[in-house]
Design an enzyme around this catalytic site. Structure first.
Site, short mmCIF file in Angstrom:
data_model
loop_
_atom_site.label_atom_id
_atom_site.label_comp_id
_atom_site.label_asym_id
_atom_site.label_seq_id
_atom_site.Cartn_x
_atom_site.Cartn_y
_atom_site.Cartn_z
N ASP A 80 33.10 36.84 31.59
CA ASP A 80 34.07 36.62 33.35
C ASP A 80 33.61 35.53 33.60
O ASP A 80 31.85 35.78 33.87
CB ASP A 80 33.30 38.18 33.85
CG ASP A 80 34.85 38.71 34.57
OD1 ASP A 80 35.67 38.37 35.84
OD2 ASP A 80 35.63 40.37 34.29
N ASP A 111 37.66 35.37 37.40
CA ASP A 111 37.88 36.16 38.47
C ASP A 111 38.62 35.81 39.46
O ASP A 111 38.30 34.89 40.07
CB ASP A 111 36.41 37.50 38.69
CG ASP A 111 36.38 38.08 40.18
OD1 ASP A 111 36.91 39.02 39.68
OD2 ASP A 111 35.56 38.07 40.64
N GLU A 171 42.80 36.03 37.10
CA GLU A 171 43.13 37.53 38.14
C GLU A 171 43.97 36.79 39.33
O GLU A 171 43.43 35.75 40.20
CB GLU A 171 41.79 38.00 38.18
CG GLU A 171 42.09 39.09 38.96
CD GLU A 171 41.83 39.88 39.26
OE1 GLU A 171 41.48 41.55 39.64
OE2 GLU A 171 40.32 38.81 40.39
N HIS A 231 38.84 47.45 34.81
CA HIS A 231 38.21 48.55 35.04
C HIS A 231 38.52 48.58 36.88
O HIS A 231 37.11 49.06 37.72
CB HIS A 231 37.18 47.58 34.76
CG HIS A 231 37.19 46.18 35.72
ND1 HIS A 231 38.10 45.32 35.08
CD2 HIS A 231 36.07 45.51 36.93
CE1 HIS A 231 37.57 44.06 36.18
NE2 HIS A 231 37.26 44.30 37.02
N ASP A 232 39.48 48.64 37.57
CA ASP A 232 39.79 48.59 38.93
C ASP A 232 40.33 49.32 39.10
O ASP A 232 41.39 49.69 40.12
CB ASP A 232 40.38 47.11 39.56
CG ASP A 232 38.76 45.93 39.68
OD1 ASP A 232 37.73 46.66 40.30
OD2 ASP A 232 39.26 44.56 39.49
C1 NOJ Z 1 37.98 41.61 40.88
C2 NOJ Z 1 37.11 42.94 39.26
O1 NOJ Z 1 37.45 43.09 38.78
C3 NOJ Z 1 36.57 43.38 40.82
O2 NOJ Z 1 36.08 44.72 39.96
C4 NOJ Z 1 35.35 42.50 41.85
O3 NOJ Z 1 35.14 43.94 42.46
C5 NOJ Z 1 36.66 41.88 42.58
N1 NOJ Z 1 37.33 40.74 41.69
C6 NOJ Z 1 35.31 40.50 43.00
O4 NOJ Z 1 34.87 39.58 42.33
#
Ligand code: NOJ
Length: 621
Positions: free
Chosen positions: A148, A254, A311, A386-387
């Site tokens: 990541d 990210d 992302e 994971h979010d």
């Molecule tokens: C996206 C990530 O998936 C998330 O877990 C993170 O809090 C934010 N970006 C900030 O890096």
């Protein structure tokens, strides 16, 4: 000629395969041969001529959240040696790459997405030697490692930021974004604009010493890097090269669409009048220099034939996304866009509620499938990460007796579309969200906690609080971060002590040990999906996607076609029986190769589709 001209119009494009006809829409790929009949031009089309084949399109990816995967040293937190100990399990699923969330040195305000040293491993997760073992373990099993890359921001404990904060004359001051305060009516120092942070509150934090604010889209401890500064870009590129040289095979970038902001930092329009700060993604989710920067990143990736997925939250406009993923632009291989995952997001916030229908679900999937195939782009396919909450809990129901059938249905729906398939740890077991009986104290993530605290601070009504809790129970990031359920022993085989987050109550029944050797398990079903994607690579990876019976409210069916090969995927989003009249042209000989009930024999004109039923039918060519 086996075609009835009356079924077709002269503008139709028709493919003749095995004595039958498939009719394509007006934007089909180019023809290779023309045949004319008296009233109709028949064009022999081969989708096969239109695809760019490349290894990362054929790959599938297992996504690991290191803190919650496997604890090897008995401290209650997952670590890299824990991952290494489970590589055979991962390999047995049939995936090709493993993506691990950040494990660089970090104070972990945001669980590692706040990096304080990009070239060091956080001691909680292990050492650089452990990463080397992980690389060896993966490579020797024919798998690759994706790290990541957190390039939009650092931790406030990073040496660059510490130096930038210490003095305005620091060579690192301009690595971050600083602005003078606005002055209020009574002379008070106000943030330079009204943008809302993604973790609640303002995006600006005041530094008294320099009388300037610094910018942070996420937590105050995650200052945004200033990508306008070429030195910052060079630092990130050097870090990428450092890891590639170590043997890493690619990156998940990210929050990558946030790196270019509107340089004017204008106030955002007021959409929530009761709030001091306003949603402002339109000013930072596709800033004016985004493509310049991503093209620079793409150049490095291309040099090493490295894998990349970006992302891209708050970006639903395909015309912007295609500039990143169009095959010959060489920016990124693919992006995570969140339109499907955001289907239940209300207008104000992740936690504002929104009702959705299966029809909308498939329409969104269809939009991206068709758009990418018509524009030579590529999709990243995922329903979990994971979010977010677990897909079976959010989109179906985890208390339903059909949880297992439902988890397999969702696997079929996403797993047989066109794109690179991502599986988030535990999804292969049909893992569920935290029980609804768990109170807010069990939630540990700052996004959840900040949001809830803000509501308490605003003294909202009990009803508003209950609605918010209902949404948290569906969508909070905490759900996906519960420890992995390996077996039915104490602490689910995740750790030898009470882990950093509680183990879900269902672990004795829902765990890897009971599923791995059970041919009827969710795990075995996912394994079949990866297997089928390899066996029927042409049609399931490169085949054209086409919705079947698009207006049906309960059945989501689609066809994949590649030359003379075709596959039919049928999924039902209904928890009761649906009678489905199959479109005539689909009634062709073939075989069922995947079924979540396990007993479907073939196709019929009137199909009785059971609750959450799903199957894959390969049509004979
Ligand atoms: C996206 C990530 O998936 C998330 O877990 C993170 O809090 C934010 N970006 C900030 O890096």
């Amino acid at each position: 000629m086996p075609i009835l001209p009356s079924l077709y119009h002269s503008s139709d494009v028709i493919d003749l395969c095995a004595g039958s006809a498939f009719k394509y829409g007006p934007t089909s790929p180019p023809s290779i041969a023309d045949f004319s009949s008296s009233s109709l031009t028949i064009v022999m089309v081969h989708w096969t001529d239109n695809v760019h084949r490349i290894w990362w399109k054929e790959a599938s990816i297992y996504h690991i959240y290191p803190a919650s995967f496997k604890d090897s040293n008995g401290d209650g937190i997952g670590d890299i040696p824990g991952i290494v100990s489970k590589l055979d399990y991962i390999k047995s699923l049939g995936v090709d790459l493993v993506w691990i969330c950040p494990c660089y040195k970090s104070p972990k305000v945001d669980m590692g997405y706040d990096v304080s040293d990009y070239r060091a491993i956080d001691e909680q997760y292990g050492t650089m030697k452990d990463v080397e073992h992980l690389l060896e373990g993966l490579h020797s099993r024919g798998m690759k490692l994706v790290m990541d890359m957190v390039a939009n921001h650092t931790s406030d404990q990073h040496e660059w930021f510490k130096s930038a904060l210490a003095s305005r004359d620091s060579p690192y001051r301009d690595y971050y974004i600083w602005k003078k305060p606005k002055v209020g009516e009574n002379g008070e120092k106000l943030p330079p604009n009204n943008w809302l942070s993604l973790f609640s509150g303002s995006v600006w934090k005041y530094d008294e010493k320099s009388d300037e604010f610094y910018f942070h889209l996420f937590a105050t401890e995650q200052p945004d890097l200033n990508w306008e500064n070429p030195k910052v870009r060079q630092e990130i590129y050097d870090i990428m090269r450092f890891w590639i040289t170590k043997g890493v095979d690619g990156f998940r970038m990210d929050a990558i669409n946030f790196i270019s902001k509107d340089p004017a930092f204008p106030d955002a329009p007021i959409t929530v009048p009761s709030s001091k700060y306003q949603h402002a993604a339109m000013f930072y989710s596709m800033g004016p220099r985004l493509h310049d920067y991503v093209a620079e990143i793409g150049k490095i990736l291309k040099e090493y034939n490295a894998f990349s997925v970006g992302e891209m939250a708050y970006l639903y406009d395909p015309t912007e996304i295609i500039k990143i993923v169009s095959f010959d632009r060489n920016e990124l291989n693919m992006v995570f866009q969140f339109e499907l995952i955001d289907i239940d997001r209300g207008p104000f916030h992740k936690y504002s509620p929104k009702k959705w229908t299966p029809r909308e679900f498939k329409d969104i999937a269809n939009k991206w499938q068709v758009f990418m195939q018509e524009n030579d782009g590529w999709n990243a396919l995922f329903l979990e990460n994971h979010d977010w909450g677990r897909s079976v809990s959010r989109f179906l129901s985890d208390t339903h007796e059909l949880r297992k059938i439902g988890a397999k249905m969702l696997a079929t729906f996403i797993g047989l579309q066109s794109g690179t398939l991502f599986l988030y740890q535990g999804q292969e077991l049909g893992l569920a969200n935290m029980p609804k009986s768990w109170s807010i104290e069990k939630y540990k993530d700052l996004e959840t906690i900040n949001y809830y605290k803000q509501l308490l601070h605003d003294k909202v009504s009990q009803e508003t609080l209950n609605t918010a809790m209902g949404e948290i129970q569906k969508k909070a990031r905490d759900h996906a971060r519960l420890p992995f359920q390996w077996d039915s022993s104490d602490f689910a085989g995740f750790s030898s002590i009470q882990p950093w987050m509680d183990i879900n109550e269902d672990y004795k029944e829902w765990n890897a040990a009971v599923q791995v050797d059970d041919p009827s398990s969710v795990f075995s079903y996912w394994r079949s999906i990866f297997d089928l994607r390899r066996t029927y690579k042409d049609v399931l990876v490169y085949g054209k996607f086409e919705l079947v019976d698009p207006t049906n409210e309960k059945i989501c069916a689609y066809r994949r076609v590649f030359g003379c090969e075709a596959a039919l995927v049928v999924t039902s989003f209904s928890d009761s029986v649906v009678t489905w009249t199959l479109p005539q042209e689909l009634l062709r000989p073939g075989k069922i190769v995947l079924s979540n009930y396990g007993d479907v024999k073939g196709l019929q004109t009137e199909m009785v589709v059971r609750p959450y039923e799903a199957f894959l039918y390969i049509l004979s060519s």
